[in-house]
Scaffold this active site. Structure first.
Site, PDB file in Angstrom:
ATOM      1  N   LYS A  26       0.826  -1.204   0.000  1.00 37.85           N
ATOM      2  CA  LYS A  26       0.000   0.000   0.000  1.00 37.85           C
ATOM      3  C   LYS A  26       0.862   1.256   0.000  1.00 37.85           C
ATOM      4  O   LYS A  26       0.647   2.178  -0.799  1.00 37.85           O
ATOM      5  CB  LYS A  26      -0.938  -0.004   1.204  1.00 37.85           C
ATOM      6  CG  LYS A  26      -1.892   1.186   1.247  1.00 37.85           C
ATOM      7  CD  LYS A  26      -2.895   1.054   2.385  1.00 37.85           C
ATOM      8  CE  LYS A  26      -3.848  -0.085   2.132  1.00 37.85           C
ATOM      9  NZ  LYS A  26      -4.879  -0.199   3.184  1.00 37.85           N
ATOM     10  N   ARG A  96      -3.641   2.819   8.578  1.00 38.89           N
ATOM     11  CA  ARG A  96      -3.923   1.556   7.900  1.00 38.89           C
ATOM     12  C   ARG A  96      -2.660   0.696   7.819  1.00 38.89           C
ATOM     13  O   ARG A  96      -1.551   1.204   7.772  1.00 38.89           O
ATOM     14  CB  ARG A  96      -4.423   1.793   6.463  1.00 38.89           C
ATOM     15  CG  ARG A  96      -5.656   2.657   6.330  1.00 38.89           C
ATOM     16  CD  ARG A  96      -5.900   2.949   4.851  1.00 38.89           C
ATOM     17  NE  ARG A  96      -6.949   3.921   4.630  1.00 38.89           N
ATOM     18  CZ  ARG A  96      -8.200   3.628   4.274  1.00 38.89           C
ATOM     19  NH1 ARG A  96      -8.539   2.371   4.105  1.00 38.89           N
ATOM     20  NH2 ARG A  96      -9.093   4.575   4.079  1.00 38.89           N
ATOM     21  N   GLY A 105      -8.281  -7.424   4.229  1.00 37.86           N
ATOM     22  CA  GLY A 105      -9.139  -7.558   5.392  1.00 37.86           C
ATOM     23  C   GLY A 105      -8.516  -8.229   6.591  1.00 37.86           C
ATOM     24  O   GLY A 105      -9.162  -8.358   7.635  1.00 37.86           O
ATOM     25  N   MET A 107      -5.781  -7.347   8.421  1.00 33.52           N
ATOM     26  CA  MET A 107      -5.196  -6.511   9.477  1.00 33.52           C
ATOM     27  C   MET A 107      -6.054  -5.270   9.683  1.00 33.52           C
ATOM     28  O   MET A 107      -7.067  -5.091   9.030  1.00 33.52           O
ATOM     29  CB  MET A 107      -3.742  -6.188   9.138  1.00 33.52           C
ATOM     30  CG  MET A 107      -2.859  -7.426   9.247  1.00 33.52           C
ATOM     31  SD  MET A 107      -1.133  -7.079   8.966  1.00 33.52           S
ATOM     32  CE  MET A 107      -1.149  -6.595   7.256  1.00 33.52           C
ATOM     33  N   ARG A 350      -3.591  -1.796  -5.880  1.00 28.64           N
ATOM     34  CA  ARG A 350      -2.757  -2.986  -5.694  1.00 28.64           C
ATOM     35  C   ARG A 350      -3.135  -3.987  -6.767  1.00 28.64           C
ATOM     36  O   ARG A 350      -4.219  -3.901  -7.362  1.00 28.64           O
ATOM     37  CB  ARG A 350      -2.961  -3.595  -4.306  1.00 28.64           C
ATOM     38  CG  ARG A 350      -4.396  -4.044  -4.017  1.00 28.64           C
ATOM     39  CD  ARG A 350      -4.559  -4.483  -2.579  1.00 28.64           C
ATOM     40  NE  ARG A 350      -5.951  -4.772  -2.251  1.00 28.64           N
ATOM     41  CZ  ARG A 350      -6.412  -4.960  -1.019  1.00 28.64           C
ATOM     42  NH1 ARG A 350      -5.592  -4.847   0.011  1.00 28.64           N
ATOM     43  NH2 ARG A 350      -7.678  -5.223  -0.801  1.00 28.64           N
ATOM     44  N   HIS A 466     -15.747  -8.628   1.969  1.00 26.62           N
ATOM     45  CA  HIS A 466     -14.684  -9.496   2.498  1.00 26.62           C
ATOM     46  C   HIS A 466     -14.869 -10.930   2.003  1.00 26.62           C
ATOM     47  O   HIS A 466     -13.925 -11.578   1.535  1.00 26.62           O
ATOM     48  CB  HIS A 466     -14.713  -9.464   4.028  1.00 26.62           C
ATOM     49  CG  HIS A 466     -13.760 -10.415   4.674  1.00 26.62           C
ATOM     50  ND1 HIS A 466     -14.127 -11.693   5.041  1.00 26.62           N
ATOM     51  CD2 HIS A 466     -12.450 -10.294   4.976  1.00 26.62           C
ATOM     52  CE1 HIS A 466     -13.075 -12.310   5.562  1.00 26.62           C
ATOM     53  NE2 HIS A 466     -12.053 -11.481   5.541  1.00 26.62           N
ATOM     54  N   ARG A 573      -0.345 -48.063 -11.187  1.00 28.18           N
ATOM     55  CA  ARG A 573      -0.257 -48.929 -10.004  1.00 28.18           C
ATOM     56  C   ARG A 573      -1.147 -50.137 -10.221  1.00 28.18           C
ATOM     57  O   ARG A 573      -2.366 -50.054 -10.079  1.00 28.18           O
ATOM     58  CB  ARG A 573      -0.683 -48.148  -8.768  1.00 28.18           C
ATOM     59  CG  ARG A 573       0.284 -47.027  -8.402  1.00 28.18           C
ATOM     60  CD  ARG A 573      -0.355 -45.927  -7.598  1.00 28.18           C
ATOM     61  NE  ARG A 573      -1.263 -45.136  -8.423  1.00 28.18           N
ATOM     62  CZ  ARG A 573      -1.526 -43.842  -8.240  1.00 28.18           C
ATOM     63  NH1 ARG A 573      -0.926 -43.186  -7.278  1.00 28.18           N
ATOM     64  NH2 ARG A 573      -2.360 -43.205  -9.028  1.00 28.18           N
ATOM     65  N   ARG A 629       4.041 -50.161 -13.013  1.00 18.98           N
ATOM     66  CA  ARG A 629       4.713 -50.687 -11.816  1.00 18.98           C
ATOM     67  C   ARG A 629       4.125 -52.042 -11.455  1.00 18.98           C
ATOM     68  O   ARG A 629       2.893 -52.196 -11.352  1.00 18.98           O
ATOM     69  CB  ARG A 629       4.543 -49.722 -10.640  1.00 18.98           C
ATOM     70  CG  ARG A 629       5.283 -50.169  -9.382  1.00 18.98           C
ATOM     71  CD  ARG A 629       5.074 -49.197  -8.236  1.00 18.98           C
ATOM     72  NE  ARG A 629       3.726 -49.265  -7.682  1.00 18.98           N
ATOM     73  CZ  ARG A 629       3.255 -48.443  -6.737  1.00 18.98           C
ATOM     74  NH1 ARG A 629       4.038 -47.477  -6.285  1.00 18.98           N
ATOM     75  NH2 ARG A 629       2.032 -48.561  -6.279  1.00 18.98           N
ATOM     76  N   GLU A 757      13.024 -45.470  -4.142  1.00 21.84           N
ATOM     77  CA  GLU A 757      12.176 -44.981  -3.048  1.00 21.84           C
ATOM     78  C   GLU A 757      12.747 -45.322  -1.676  1.00 21.84           C
ATOM     79  O   GLU A 757      12.076 -45.148  -0.660  1.00 21.84           O
ATOM     80  CB  GLU A 757      10.748 -45.551  -3.189  1.00 21.84           C
ATOM     81  CG  GLU A 757      10.710 -47.036  -3.467  1.00 21.84           C
ATOM     82  CD  GLU A 757       9.364 -47.511  -3.983  1.00 21.84           C
ATOM     83  OE1 GLU A 757       8.333 -46.932  -3.585  1.00 21.84           O
ATOM     84  OE2 GLU A 757       9.338 -48.461  -4.783  1.00 21.84           O
ATOM     85  N   SER A 776      12.531 -44.053 -11.685  1.00 25.07           N
ATOM     86  CA  SER A 776      11.434 -43.170 -11.311  1.00 25.07           C
ATOM     87  C   SER A 776      11.486 -43.024  -9.797  1.00 25.07           C
ATOM     88  O   SER A 776      11.369 -44.014  -9.071  1.00 25.07           O
ATOM     89  CB  SER A 776      10.090 -43.744 -11.746  1.00 25.07           C
ATOM     90  OG  SER A 776       9.048 -42.872 -11.383  1.00 25.07           O
ATOM     91  N   GLY A 778      10.165 -42.552  -6.430  1.00 28.04           N
ATOM     92  CA  GLY A 778       8.893 -42.593  -5.701  1.00 28.04           C
ATOM     93  C   GLY A 778       9.008 -41.737  -4.459  1.00 28.04           C
ATOM     94  O   GLY A 778       9.355 -42.219  -3.379  1.00 28.04           O
ATOM     95  N   ASP A 781       7.272 -42.607  -0.773  1.00 29.03           N
ATOM     96  CA  ASP A 781       7.970 -43.537   0.113  1.00 29.03           C
ATOM     97  C   ASP A 781       9.378 -43.065   0.434  1.00 29.03           C
ATOM     98  O   ASP A 781       9.878 -43.305   1.538  1.00 29.03           O
ATOM     99  CB  ASP A 781       8.024 -44.931  -0.529  1.00 29.03           C
ATOM    100  CG  ASP A 781       6.771 -45.742  -0.219  1.00 29.03           C
ATOM    101  OD1 ASP A 781       5.904 -45.223   0.496  1.00 29.03           O
ATOM    102  OD2 ASP A 781       6.662 -46.886  -0.699  1.00 29.03           O
ATOM    103  N   CYS A 843       7.532 -39.799  -9.620  1.00 35.15           N
ATOM    104  CA  CYS A 843       6.118 -40.170  -9.777  1.00 35.15           C
ATOM    105  C   CYS A 843       5.351 -40.084  -8.469  1.00 35.15           C
ATOM    106  O   CYS A 843       4.245 -40.605  -8.362  1.00 35.15           O
ATOM    107  CB  CYS A 843       6.001 -41.578 -10.364  1.00 35.15           C
ATOM    108  SG  CYS A 843       6.744 -42.859  -9.332  1.00 35.15           S
ATOM    109  N   TYR A 863      11.316 -35.887 -16.585  1.00 38.14           N
ATOM    110  CA  TYR A 863       9.870 -35.686 -16.494  1.00 38.14           C
ATOM    111  C   TYR A 863       9.412 -35.734 -15.041  1.00 38.14           C
ATOM    112  O   TYR A 863      10.139 -36.193 -14.150  1.00 38.14           O
ATOM    113  CB  TYR A 863       9.118 -36.749 -17.305  1.00 38.14           C
ATOM    114  CG  TYR A 863       9.214 -38.150 -16.745  1.00 38.14           C
ATOM    115  CD1 TYR A 863       8.312 -38.617 -15.789  1.00 38.14           C
ATOM    116  CD2 TYR A 863      10.216 -39.023 -17.168  1.00 38.14           C
ATOM    117  CE1 TYR A 863       8.402 -39.888 -15.263  1.00 38.14           C
ATOM    118  CE2 TYR A 863      10.321 -40.308 -16.659  1.00 38.14           C
ATOM    119  CZ  TYR A 863       9.408 -40.734 -15.696  1.00 38.14           C
ATOM    120  OH  TYR A 863       9.499 -41.995 -15.173  1.00 38.14           O
TER     121      TYR A 863
END
Length: 886
Positions: A26, A96, A105, A107, A350, A466, A573, A629, A757, A776, A778, A781, A843, A863
Site C-alpha cells: 500500500k 492503515r 481484510g 489486518m 494494488r 470481504h 499402479r 509398476r 524410493e 522413477s 517414488g 515412500d 512419480c 519428467y
C-alpha cells in the site's frame, strides 16, 4: 542511521512502487500514484523495518521513530493546511496496515483519528454539517475501541441498532445529527463501562495507540492463518500508513467505493466495482449497506443507480485513472477511492486478487492488447491457482431446486452441510464432512472456517465484500449478498423468502457463477480445458523443458490426463486393478493357495483381466510412453479383516474359516510399509511378477501386431534396495517378455527400470543403473523412509511442526530439497554416471506441486508424473521453472 518514515503528497514522494519490501504494497503504491500525478491524499508510511524492530524489542519502537513521525506529521499538516489536534482547523487521519503481499481484510484500520470533544467543533465549522461530524465521531470511537482496545464491536453495533429501532429507521443514514451526538455519548459511556477508562481525548495518544494496534494486528490469529494459507513469511512484517482523511460521508455529493480494472471473477475487460453515496470505506467492504454498481453496463434488476449516472464527472475521472493504472502497472488493479464534495481521491491501488479463470483471461487478453509478452503472461498465472479450474461445475442437465439467489461472488460449484460459524466448519471438515459456511457477513475472524468450507454463503455484502474477495483468492465458491435468506444464529438456521427453513446439517448446493442457492446435493460435471486456458497452456509448453506425465491406473484416468496435456503415464499402479469387480476373488485365491500350482491356477484367471487393463491404457496413450509398476503392497491388504468377511471368503473358495483366519494372521506384519512388499514379493513369488509382465507384453504385442501401434512398454520394479534384487527380477522379466514377443512374431522394444524410493537405492544408484534403463523416484515412500515418518500417521503431529516452525512445509506436500531432494540428486547423478542415457523422473505426489517441479527442472530430470487433475499445474510450473532459469 535508518530512515523509518517516508512521506508522500502533492505530487512528491520519498519512495516509489519498487519499494514494497520496505514500504509494503500500500505504501509503495501510494508513493507511486502520487509521483505519476494521481489525486492521492497526503500522508506518510512507517516502514516494515519498524514492525520487525517492534517485535524484536518486546513491542517497543526503535530509537528516533517518534521524532521522525513528528516531522512527517508537520509536513502532512502543511500539505493538508490543517493542524493535528487544532480545535479550529483540525486534521484527521486514517491509520492503515500495508504488508508487502496483499492480505485483504486481515489486518486493522482506524479512520477519523484525531476527533475529540474540541476538534469535533472544528469539523462542524469546516464542513458546516454537524450530522457528518458526529457520524464520523461515532465511527471513530467504535473502530478505536475495537481495533486498539480489543472491545467487541457488537457492543456498539447493538447500541446503533437500538437507536434505529427507537426511531423506526432502517438505515444509518436516516439518523439525525442529534441522534448521532447522543450515540457518541452512549458509546463513550459503554467504552468506560467495558474498559474501566475514559475514551482518550489526546490525538497523539490516539495516533500511537492506532499505530501500535496495526503493528499488533500482524500477529493476530486471522493474519497468521492467512499467511500460512498463502505462504507469506511472518518475518516480512507490515508497514503502517498514516494519511490525511478525505470523507465520503459528507452528503449526497460524496461517496466511497472499491473497483477492479477488470472483472476479478471472469477476467472480462470492463470496469467492475461498487460504491456507496454518503458512506465511508468500511460500509462497502463489510457489507453494512448494499452497494451500488459503478457503471451501468452490468446493471442488475433492482440495483440502485450506477455511479456513472449519479456522479458522472467523478465516474469519467475514475475511468480515466483506471486506464492510467493499467497502462502503468500492466496488470489488473484493485482500487479504493473516495469522493469528497465532488472531488475524487485515490486511497489505494494494488494488484487485484482474481480467480484462476480471470487470471488466465486477463493474461491472454493483455498479450493481445500489447501490454505484456507471452512470457510475462505465463509467469503472471500462479500454477497452484489452476487447481480452481480443475474442479467440477454443476451438471446443466441436473434437476435443481433453487431456494434463494444472491450475487455470483466467486465462481464454481460446491455442496455441503450447512454450518453457521467458522469453528464448526473447521471441526466438521476435520471429521471428513463437507460443509457450506453460512454467515450474515464474514469478517477476517472467519478465515479458518472459509478455508475449511467447500463454499461460502452470506446474506449481506457485495461483489467486493470481504467474503467475495477472500473466497476468490482461495478459489472457493461463494454467493454473497443473498438477501433472500434470513439467518438466525441462535436457532442455527436460515429462512428463505418462501418460508422454507434450512437447519444446521441440511445439505445445500451453491453455484458461485450465477449466485444460486439450491436445496440438497446437485450433481456436477468435470471441467474441460479450452479457450483462454488452452492458449496459455500452449505458450507454457513452448517454454518448458520438463515433460509431464500422469499417474493413472484406468483408461478413464488416462483419457482425462491426456485431455489435460499429459505426455504419457509415469506410474500405473497395478494393485489398484486387483480390487475391481470379480478379480479380487481370484487375487485372494492366489494368496491363499498353498502350492505353486494353486497360485498359478489363480493367476491364470487374473492374467486376461490385467491384459485387458493394459490394452485400455495403451490405447488411450497411443504413441506415448507408459510406465507400469509391478505389484507393490503387501498381500495382507487384499484379504478381509473382519470375521464376517473372512467367513464369506472361506465359503467362496471352499476352505475352512479357521484356515483363512490363520492365513490372515500369518500375513500380519508389525510394519508393513517396510515389510514383505514390492520386489520382495517378486523374489518370493516370482510367478506373480511373471504373470504381470506377460500381461503387459501380450497387450503391447497384440496392439502392435493387429492395430499397428508403436509401443515401448516401461516395466517398473518397485522398492529395490540392492542391485541383486533387480538383477534377479530383470532376468525373469526379460525371459518372459522375449517369450511373448516370439510367440506373437513381433519385435518390440521394452524398458525395464525401477522405482528409487529407499535411501540405499539412491546412494547405490550407480550400481542399480547397470540393471535399470530408467529410474522413477517414488518420492512419497522416499520421504517416509528418509524422515522415518509414516505418511498415514504423521498427520497427527506434522501440523504442530509447521506451526512451531520445526518445518516450513509438510514434506509430503512439497519436496524437502535439503534431505529428500539431496537423495534424488545423488541418485540421479550416480545413475547417469553409469548409464548416460538413463531416463529419470519422479512419480510421487510431489510431481504436481510447483516448488517440487521447479526442483526437478533445476537438477535436470526428464519428467514429472502426477495425478490427472494436476497435469496442467505441472505443465505451467515447469514453464515457470524454465523461464526463471533464463
Amino acid at each position: 542511521m535508518s530512515k523509518f518514515v517516508y512521506a508522500f503528497g502533492n505530487g512528491e514522494a520519498d519512495g516509489d512502487g519498487s519499494m514494497k519490501e520496505l514500504l509494503g504494497g500500500k505504501g509503495a503504491n501510494l508513493a507511486e500514484m502520487t509521483s505519476i500525478g494521481l489525486p492521492v491524499p497526503p500522508g506518510f508510511t512507517l516502514t516494515t523495518d519498524v514492525c520487525k524492530a517492534f517485535y524484536a524489542n518486546n513491542q517497543d519502537y526503535p530509537a528516533g521513530l517518534r521524532d521522525e513521525v513528528a516531522n512527517a506529521l508537520k509536513i502532512l499538516e502543511q500539505r493538508m493546511e490543517k493542524g493535528f489536534g487544532d480545535g479550529d482547523n483540525p486534521l484527521l487521519v486514517s491509520v492503515r496496515s500495508g504488508a508487502r503481499a496483499s492480505m485483504p481484510g486481515m489486518m486493522d484500520t482506524v479512520l477519523n483519528l484525531g476527533l475529540n470533544d474540541q476538534t469535533i467543533q472544528g469539523v462542524i465549522r469546516q464542513s458546516n454539517d454537524s450530522r457528518f461530524a458526529y457520524d464520523s465521531y461515532r465511527r471513530f470511537i467504535q473502530m478505536y475501541a475495537n481495533v486498539v482496545k480489543g472491545l467487541n464491536g457488537e457492543i456498539f453495533a447493538k447500541l446503533l441498532a437500538q437507536k434505529k429501532d427507537l426511531k423506526g429507521f432502517d438505515q444509518d443514514t436516516e439518523l439525525s445529527a442529534e441522534d448521532l451526538k447522543q450515540l457518541v455519548s452512549e458509546f463513550k459511556v459503554s467504552y468506560k463501562e467495558n474498559l474501566g477508562e475514559d475514551f482518550p481525548e489526546d490525538p497523539q495518544q490516539q495516533l500511537w495507540g492506532a499505530i501500535g494496534a496495526v503493528f499488533g494486528s500482524w500477529m493476530t490469529h486471522r493474519a497468521v492463518t492467512y499467511r500460512k494459507l498463502h505462504a507469506i513469511p511472518s518475518d516480512w512484517g507490515t508497514a503502517v500508513n498514516v494519511q490525511g482523511m478525505v470523507f465520503g460521508n459528507m452528503g449526497d455529493d460524496c461517496a466511497t467505493g472499491v473497483a477492479f480494472t477488470r472483472d476479478p471473477a471472469t477476467g472480462e475487460n470492463y470496469f467492475y466495482g461498487e460504491y456507496l453515496v454518503n458512506a465511508q470505506g468500511e460500509d462497502v467492504v463489510a457489507g453494512i449497506r448494499t452497494p451500488q454498481p459503478i457503471n451501468r453496463d452490468k446493471h442488475r434488476d433492482g440495483d440502485l443507480p450506477a455511479m456513472e449516472d449519479v456522479l458522472p464527472d467523478s465516474y469519467l475521472q475514475l475511468a480515466n485513472i483506471r486506464s492510467i493504472l493499467e497502462q502503468h502497472y500492466k496488470d489488473m488493479q484493485d482500487i479504493e477511492f473516495t469522493i469528497e464534495k465532488g472531488k475524487l481521491y485515490m486511497l489505494q491501488t494494488r494488484t487485484g486478487k482474481r480467480t484462476a479463470h480471470a487470471a488466465i483471461r486477463i493474461a491472454v487478453d493483455m498479450v493481445a492488447e500489447g501490454l505484456i509478452t507471452e512470457r510475462e503472461a505465463v509467469l503472471r498465472v500462479d500454477p497452484d491457482q489452476l487447481d480452481q479450474l480443475l474442479h467440477p461445475s454443476l451438471d446443466p442437465h441436473a434437476e435443481k431446486q433453487i431456494i434463494a439467489k444472491g450475487l455470483p461472488a466467486s465462481p464454481g460449484a460446491a455442496s455441503g452441510q450447512v454450518v453457521f460459524n467458522a469453528d464448526a466448519a473447521e471441526e466438521q471438515t476435520r471429521l471428513k464432512k463437507k460443509v457450506i459456511l453460512v454467515r450474515i457477513e464474514t469478517s477476517p475472524e472467519d478465515i479458518h472456517g472459509m478455508h475449511a468450507a467447500q463454499g461460502i454463503l452470506t446474506a449481506r455484502g457485495g461483489m467486493t465484500s470481504h467474503a467475495a474477495v477472500v473466497a476468490r483468492g482461495m478459489g472457493k465458491c461463494c454467493v454473497s449478498g443473498c438477501g433472500d435468506i434470513k439467518i438466525d444464529y441462535e436457532k442455527q438456521q436460515f429462512t428463505t423468502k418462501s418460508g422454507q427453513i434450512i437447519k444446521r446439517g441440511d445439505s445445500i448446493t451453491l453455484d458461485g457463477s450465477v449466485g444460486e442457492v439450491m436445496l440438497g446435493v446437485v450433481p456436477k460435471v468435470q471441467p474441460e480445458v479450452s479457450g483462454y486456458f488452452a492458449t496459455l497452456m500452449g505458450w507454457s509448453d513452448q517454454f518448458r523443458r520438463l515433460k509431464v506425465r500422469t499417474n493413472a491406473d484406468t483408461p478413464h484416468d488416462a483419457k482425462v490426463a491426456r485431455d489435460f496435456g499429459a505426455e504419457g503415464i509415469g506410474l500405473c499402479r497395478t494393485e489398484h486393478m486387483f480390487f475391481e469387480g470379480d478379480r479380487i476373488q481370484a487375487v485372494r485365491e492366489m494368496i491363499l493357495a498353498n502350492s505353486l500350482e494353486g497360485r498359478k491356477h489363480a493367476l491364470d484367471k487374473i492374467l486376461p483381466m490385467q491384459k485387458s487393463d493394459f490394452i485400455g491404457l495403451f490405447r488411450e496413450m497411443k504413441e506415448l510412453p507408459v510406465t507400469i509398476r509391478l505389484l507393490d503392497p503387501p498381500l495382507h491388504e487384499f484379504l478381509p479383516q473382519t470375521d464376517d468377511d473372512i467367513s464369506e471368503l472361506a465359503n467362496a473358495v471352499g476352505i475352512r474359516f479357521s484356515e483363512v483366519k490363520d492365513h490372515v494372521a500369518d500375513l500380519h506384519e508389525f510394519n508393513p510399509m517396510l515389510g514383505h512388499r514390492g520386489c520382495r514379493l517378486g523374489i518370493t513369488f516370482p510367478e506373480v511378477y511373471d504373470m504381470q509382465v506377460r500381461a503387459i507384453m501380450e497387450a503391447a504385442c497384440e496392439l502392435v501386431k493387429n492395430e499397428g501401434f508403436k509401443i515401448v512398454p516401461e516395466i517398473m520394479i518397485p522398492l529395490i534396495s540392492h542391485v541383486n534384487e533387480l538383477k534377479i527380477l530383470r532376468a525373469n522379466a526379460v525371459k518372459v517378455a522375449d517369450e511373448v514377443c516370439a510367440s506373437f512374431g513381433v519385435d518390440i522394444d521394452y524398458l525395464i527400470g525401477t522405482m528409487i524410493e529407499l535411501p540405499r537405492a539412491a546412494l547405490t544408484a550407480d550400481a542399480i543403473a547397470r540393471e535399470a534403463e530408467f529410474f522413477s523416484f517414488g518420492t512419497n515412500d522416499l520421504t517416509q523412509t528418509t524422515y522415518g515418518l509414516s505418511r498415514d500417521d504423521a498427520g497427527h503431529f506434522l501440523p504442530d511442526y509447521i506451526a512451531r516452525g520445526v518445518l516450513k512445509k509438510d514434506p509430503f506436500v512439497a519436496l524437502d530439497r535439503r534431505g529428500v531432494g539431496e537423495l534424488v540428486k545423488i541418485g540421479f547423478e550416480r545413475g547417469r554416471s553409469t548409464r548416460p542415457d538413463l531416463k529419470v523422473g519422479i512419480c510421487g505426489e510431489h510431481g504436481g506441486e510447483p516448488s517440487s517441479v521447479a526442483f526437478c527442472h533445476e537438477i535436470g530430470l526428464d519428467y514429472v508424473s502426477c495425478s490427472p487433475y494436476r497435469v496442467p499445474i505441472a505443465r505451467l510450473a515447469a514453464a515457470h521453472a524454465a523461464l526463471q532459469d533464463t
